[in-house]
Write a protein that holds these residues in place. Structure first.
Motif, short mmCIF file in Angstrom:
data_model
loop_
_atom_site.label_atom_id
_atom_site.label_comp_id
_atom_site.label_asym_id
_atom_site.label_seq_id
_atom_site.Cartn_x
_atom_site.Cartn_y
_atom_site.Cartn_z
N HIS A 168 0.85 -1.18 0.00
CA HIS A 168 0.00 0.00 0.00
C HIS A 168 0.89 1.24 0.00
O HIS A 168 1.61 1.49 0.96
CB HIS A 168 -0.89 -0.01 1.25
N GLN A 169 0.85 2.00 -1.09
CA GLN A 169 1.53 3.29 -1.11
C GLN A 169 0.54 4.29 -0.51
O GLN A 169 -0.50 4.56 -1.10
CB GLN A 169 1.92 3.68 -2.53
N HIS A 170 0.87 4.79 0.67
CA HIS A 170 -0.11 5.56 1.44
C HIS A 170 0.22 7.03 1.58
O HIS A 170 -0.64 7.82 1.98
CB HIS A 170 -0.29 4.94 2.83
N ALA A 171 1.46 7.45 1.28
CA ALA A 171 1.83 8.85 1.47
C ALA A 171 3.14 9.15 0.75
O ALA A 171 3.84 8.25 0.29
CB ALA A 171 1.98 9.14 2.96
N VAL A 172 3.45 10.43 0.68
CA VAL A 172 4.76 10.91 0.24
C VAL A 172 5.27 11.83 1.33
O VAL A 172 4.56 12.72 1.79
CB VAL A 172 4.66 11.69 -1.09
N THR A 173 6.49 11.57 1.79
CA THR A 173 7.12 12.39 2.82
C THR A 173 8.51 12.77 2.36
O THR A 173 9.29 11.89 1.98
CB THR A 173 7.21 11.61 4.16
N ASP A 174 8.81 14.05 2.39
CA ASP A 174 10.13 14.55 1.97
C ASP A 174 10.52 14.03 0.59
O ASP A 174 11.67 13.66 0.34
CB ASP A 174 11.20 14.16 2.99
N GLY A 175 9.55 13.97 -0.30
CA GLY A 175 9.82 13.55 -1.67
C GLY A 175 9.94 12.05 -1.87
O GLY A 175 10.21 11.60 -2.98
N LEU A 176 9.74 11.27 -0.82
CA LEU A 176 9.84 9.81 -0.92
C LEU A 176 8.46 9.18 -0.76
O LEU A 176 7.73 9.51 0.17
CB LEU A 176 10.77 9.25 0.15
N ASP A 177 8.14 8.26 -1.67
CA ASP A 177 6.88 7.51 -1.54
C ASP A 177 6.97 6.62 -0.32
O ASP A 177 8.00 5.99 -0.06
CB ASP A 177 6.65 6.64 -2.78
N ARG A 178 5.88 6.53 0.41
CA ARG A 178 5.82 5.68 1.61
C ARG A 178 4.92 4.49 1.30
O ARG A 178 3.77 4.65 0.90
CB ARG A 178 5.27 6.45 2.81
N ASN A 179 5.49 3.30 1.49
CA ASN A 179 4.77 2.06 1.19
C ASN A 179 4.71 1.18 2.43
O ASN A 179 5.64 1.17 3.23
CB ASN A 179 5.50 1.30 0.07
N ARG A 180 3.64 0.45 2.53
CA ARG A 180 3.44 -0.49 3.64
C ARG A 180 3.22 -1.88 3.02
O ARG A 180 2.39 -2.04 2.12
CB ARG A 180 2.22 -0.07 4.43
N PHE A 181 3.98 -2.86 3.51
CA PHE A 181 3.84 -4.23 3.02
C PHE A 181 2.87 -4.96 3.93
O PHE A 181 2.93 -4.85 5.16
CB PHE A 181 5.20 -4.93 3.00
N ASN A 182 2.00 -5.76 3.36
CA ASN A 182 0.99 -6.51 4.10
C ASN A 182 1.58 -7.85 4.54
O ASN A 182 1.17 -8.91 4.07
CB ASN A 182 -0.25 -6.70 3.22
N GLY A 183 2.57 -7.80 5.43
CA GLY A 183 3.24 -9.01 5.90
C GLY A 183 4.57 -8.66 6.54
O GLY A 183 4.86 -7.50 6.80
#
Length: 188
Positions: A147-162
């Protein structure tokens, strides 16, 4: 994930970005291809896999993904049916080149649902759904993987389901041996 190729072009900073992430202790690394609608999926899959092969030789096995989205204006919009075919051909060709290594499909849930990929061209879902606690899951998928849920300081933030083990298992990552001349991939 780091973009390593787009269309028939290569991202010249991919090795630098992957090396910096690896040196910083990031253990779940991935490479993605930005699919363009003006080239065949077959051609693009071969360019992507060739680049991934080069990068993995100096690092670690990488999770694989394809980024499916329209180019922003003023670029030409792809015909949805042509783009769907290019995406399906990309995923099918990659499966032929490296059997057993799944390719995640990145995009917004609404776009992926409208694209309506055929069942054999749906890899693990990497859903870009910013601001949501969990992403919407488009028709054709039963759950999300990343899940790509946000961008912080120009970096995409992703969460892995596991967890890290699920990452390795889900993306069939293990020490690999490449027979470049014979075109085979075998587990060590």
């Amino acid at each position: 994930f780091v973009r390593v190729s787009h269309g028939l072009g290569l991202d010249t900073r991919a090795l630098e970005h992957l090396s910096r992430a690896h040196a910083a202790g990031v253990t779940c690394l991935g490479a993605y291809h930005y699919l363009r609608g003006d080239r065949t999926g077959y051609e693009q899959a071969r360019v992507f896999w060739s680049r991934v092969e080069q990068l993995e030789a100096g690092l670690v096995p990488l999770a694989l993904a394809v980024d499916l989205e329209d180019l922003p204006p003023p670029a030409p919009a792809w015909s949805r049916s042509v783009y769907r075919q290019r995406a399906a051909d990309f995923i099918r060709e990659l499966a032929q080149l490296i059997p057993g290594r799944p390719c995640a499909v990145y995009g917004s849930p609404g776009y992926l649902e409208a694209l309506a990929l055929p069942p054999d061209a749906r890899g693990p879902l990497w859903a870009a759904h910013w601001g949501a606690a969990a992403p919407m899951v488009p028709k054709g998928w039963s759950s999300w993987t990343i899940h790509q849920h946000a961008v912080t300081d120009g970096l995409d933030r992703n969460r892995f389901n596991g967890d890290e083990d699920a990452w390795g298992t889900g993306f069939a990552l293990r020490p690999l041996s490449y027979d470049v001349l014979g075109g085979t991939v075998t587990a060590i």
